[in-house]
Enzyme design. Structure first.
Site, PDB file in Angstrom:
ATOM      1  N   HIS A  17      -1.898  -4.334  -5.281  1.00  0.00           N
ATOM      2  CA  HIS A  17      -1.294  -4.900  -4.061  1.00  0.00           C
ATOM      3  C   HIS A  17      -0.050  -5.721  -4.428  1.00  0.00           C
ATOM      4  CE1 HIS A  17      -5.626  -4.945  -2.292  1.00  0.00           C
ATOM      5  NE2 HIS A  17      -4.969  -3.980  -1.687  1.00  0.00           N
ATOM      6  N   LYS A  41     -14.959  -3.466   8.523  1.00  0.00           N
ATOM      7  CA  LYS A  41     -15.624  -3.502   7.228  1.00  0.00           C
ATOM      8  C   LYS A  41     -16.674  -4.605   7.244  1.00  0.00           C
ATOM      9  CE  LYS A  41     -11.995  -1.426   4.615  1.00  0.00           C
ATOM     10  NZ  LYS A  41     -10.865  -1.576   3.710  1.00  0.00           N
ATOM     11  N   ARG A  91      -1.954   5.606  -3.152  1.00  0.00           N
ATOM     12  CA  ARG A  91      -2.397   5.896  -4.521  1.00  0.00           C
ATOM     13  C   ARG A  91      -2.631   7.371  -4.773  1.00  0.00           C
ATOM     14  NH1 ARG A  91      -7.283   1.817  -3.949  1.00  0.00           N
ATOM     15  NH2 ARG A  91      -7.167   2.941  -1.969  1.00  0.00           N
ATOM     16  N   SER A 129      -9.769  -2.936  -4.086  1.00  0.00           N
ATOM     17  CA  SER A 129     -10.556  -4.155  -3.885  1.00  0.00           C
ATOM     18  C   SER A 129     -12.044  -3.836  -4.036  1.00  0.00           C
ATOM     19  CB  SER A 129     -10.281  -4.738  -2.499  1.00  0.00           C
ATOM     20  OG  SER A 129      -8.934  -5.096  -2.379  1.00  0.00           O
TER      21      SER A 129
END
Ligand code: PNS
Length: 166
Positions: A17, A41, A91, A129
């Site tokens: 990040h 989440k 990514r 994360s």
């Protein structure tokens, strides 16, 4: 003035990040890192306030970067900030598929809201994360994955736990 938003859950911020934030800060006049905490989440590891605090430490040396909390629609936050650019790190193809959809949803809400994708740098391509939270649960060293502010926060929490047990 080109104002961009870099949104996410950041539970916690990773070096991946931070790399995107640094690169975005070179592309735009101002970058708001927005910690969105209304995502579906479940059970975040860090409170929104703690996530924000760690990000603020991590970006302290970047003069055109500010971090804030927001609970709501990202497009509303962007309008509030007079920002018409969202920055997303990508990514892999899975990220791209998801981000491509989110970009279309956000443009559907506000058609001037553009999303700019920055490819993750190779060294951080496997960072997430989720992976970091797993490392924390198993007591793995974290300095390769997260900014110093996160390592220091975890050390503080560990010490507070130990002191509480005495
Ligand atoms: O770090 P994450 O969890 O991948 O970030 C996802 C996030 C927070 C950027 C996304 O869930 C989001 O934009 N949430 C805000 C609600 C919203 O505006 N939804 C419409 C666009 S999908």
């Amino acid at each position: 003035m080109k104002i961009a938003i870099y949104p996410g859950s950041f539970d916690p911020i990773t070096l991946g990040h931070l790399d995107i934030i640094r690169r975005a800060a070179r592309c735009f006049d101002k970058v708001f890192v927005c910690v969105l905490y209304n995502c579906d989440k479940k059970a975040p590891m860090f409170s929104p306030e703690k996530r924000l605090e760690m990000i603020r430490h991590a970006v302290a040396e970047l003069p055109n970067v500010e971090a804030e909390l927001f609970s709501g629609l990202l497009a509303d936050y962007a309008r509030e900030k007079k920002a018409s650019i969202l920055v997303k790190g990508v990514r892999n193809a899975t990220d791209f598929d998801l981000e491509y959809q989110m970009a279309a949803i956000n443009r559907g809400i506000w058609e001037e809201l553009e999303t700019v994708f920055l490819p993750a740098c190779g060294a951080y391509q496997h960072f997430s994360s989720t992976m970091v939270r797993e490392m924390i649960r198993y007591g793995q060293p974290l300095d390769k994955y997260v900014p110093l502010a996160v390592v220091e926060e975890l050390e503080r929490q560990k010490k507070a736990d130990e002191d509480g047990r005495i």
